[in-house]
Design a protein around this motif. Structure first.
Motif, PDB file in Angstrom:
ATOM      1  N   GLU A 194       0.887  -1.778  -0.311  1.00  0.00           N
ATOM      2  CA  GLU A 194       0.045   0.293  -0.261  1.00  0.00           C
ATOM      3  C   GLU A 194       0.636   0.780   0.363  1.00  0.00           C
ATOM      4  O   GLU A 194       1.753   1.255   1.013  1.00  0.00           O
ATOM      5  N   LYS A 249      -5.208   4.911 -10.588  1.00  0.00           N
ATOM      6  CA  LYS A 249      -5.904   3.565 -10.654  1.00  0.00           C
ATOM      7  C   LYS A 249      -5.812   2.492 -11.449  1.00  0.00           C
ATOM      8  O   LYS A 249      -6.587   1.843 -11.046  1.00  0.00           O
ATOM      9  N   ARG A 251      -6.561  -1.642  -5.494  1.00  0.00           N
ATOM     10  CA  ARG A 251      -7.198  -1.183  -4.686  1.00  0.00           C
ATOM     11  C   ARG A 251      -7.162   0.263  -5.043  1.00  0.00           C
ATOM     12  O   ARG A 251      -5.595   1.421  -4.625  1.00  0.00           O
ATOM     13  N   PHE A 252      -7.812   1.626  -4.935  1.00  0.00           N
ATOM     14  CA  PHE A 252      -7.441   3.173  -4.960  1.00  0.00           C
ATOM     15  C   PHE A 252      -9.100   3.412  -4.063  1.00  0.00           C
ATOM     16  O   PHE A 252      -9.097   3.249  -3.998  1.00  0.00           O
ATOM     17  N   GLU A 253      -7.967   4.228  -2.859  1.00  0.00           N
ATOM     18  CA  GLU A 253      -8.714   4.812  -2.398  1.00  0.00           C
ATOM     19  C   GLU A 253      -8.958   6.484  -1.710  1.00  0.00           C
ATOM     20  O   GLU A 253      -7.609   6.823  -1.797  1.00  0.00           O
ATOM     21  N   ILE A 254     -10.121   7.187  -1.755  1.00  0.00           N
ATOM     22  CA  ILE A 254      -9.218   9.136  -1.291  1.00  0.00           C
ATOM     23  C   ILE A 254      -9.721   9.082  -0.331  1.00  0.00           C
ATOM     24  O   ILE A 254     -10.837   8.748   0.152  1.00  0.00           O
ATOM     25  N   GLN A 255      -9.168   9.651   0.415  1.00  0.00           N
ATOM     26  CA  GLN A 255      -9.902   9.772   2.428  1.00  0.00           C
ATOM     27  C   GLN A 255     -10.189  11.083   2.559  1.00  0.00           C
ATOM     28  O   GLN A 255      -8.740  11.460   2.753  1.00  0.00           O
ATOM     29  N   LYS A 287      -5.839  15.531   2.284  1.00  0.00           N
ATOM     30  CA  LYS A 287      -6.001  14.332   2.364  1.00  0.00           C
ATOM     31  C   LYS A 287      -5.250  13.522   2.466  1.00  0.00           C
ATOM     32  O   LYS A 287      -4.427  13.679   2.334  1.00  0.00           O
ATOM     33  N   ILE A 296      -4.703   9.507  -0.194  1.00  0.00           N
ATOM     34  CA  ILE A 296      -4.126   9.147  -1.034  1.00  0.00           C
ATOM     35  C   ILE A 296      -4.119   7.177  -0.727  1.00  0.00           C
ATOM     36  O   ILE A 296      -2.783   7.013  -0.588  1.00  0.00           O
ATOM     37  N   THR A 297      -5.063   6.467  -1.285  1.00  0.00           N
ATOM     38  CA  THR A 297      -3.921   4.716  -0.499  1.00  0.00           C
ATOM     39  C   THR A 297      -4.400   4.345  -1.608  1.00  0.00           C
ATOM     40  O   THR A 297      -4.955   3.814  -2.941  1.00  0.00           O
ATOM     41  N   ARG A 351      -3.044  -0.211  -3.905  1.00  0.00           N
ATOM     42  CA  ARG A 351      -2.978  -1.393  -3.313  1.00  0.00           C
ATOM     43  C   ARG A 351      -2.478  -1.584  -4.311  1.00  0.00           C
ATOM     44  O   ARG A 351      -3.375  -2.010  -5.380  1.00  0.00           O
TER      45      ARG A 351
END
Length: 141
Positions: free
Chosen positions: A69, A99, A104-108, A114, A116-117, A119
């Motif tokens: 990650e 992406k 897996r791609f995620e923004i929090q 923010k 951004i992860t 995987r």
């Protein structure tokens, strides 16, 4: 990272060293393709953070037996969106690239900024079977 001119290359070098250490210390298998995707994701995420967010950039790398990650935090709370594909556009493809490269791609959104992860799989898999990337050695005349 301070967000200076050398931070993108520094982030790539740190990610490579992290993978090398995981292979050496924990005997993990990391494909050449996974190394390439890791450097690509790190470059794009850190570049975007440097370009769009003032202040420091934090990068965290987490590894399991099968994935890495890449987590990048910056101070800008706005959530980026990938643009529609446009082969004629110069620039602005970083998020699309990450992406596509990530499992897996995620923004929090965080209290400040923010996170951004992305995987990335450590080995190439097709239908659950590990594969080794092939190199085509044909010469074109």
């Amino acid at each position: 990272m301070g967000g200076d001119d050398g931070c993108i290359a520094d982030a790539r070098h740190r990610a490579t060293a992290f993978l090398d250490q995981a292979v050496h210390d924990h005997h993990l298998s990391v494909s050449a393709h996974a190394r390439y995707l890791t450097q690509l994701a790190v470059s794009e995420l850190v570049t975007n953070a440097r370009k769009y967010a003032p202040g420091p950039i934090l990068m965290e790398l987490r590894i399991t037996a099968s994935t890495l990650e890449v987590v990048v935090w910056d101070s800008d709370p706005s959530i980026p969106t990938a643009r529609a594909a446009d082969p004629g556009r110069i620039g602005g493809h970083g998020l699309e690239i990450v992406k596509a490269a990530a499992e897996r791609f995620e923004i929090q959104r965080e209290q400040a900024g923010k996170r951004i992860t992305a995987r990335i799989a450590l080995t190439n898999t097709i239908g659950g079977a590990s594969t080794t990337p092939r190199t085509d050695h044909r010469h074109l005349a």
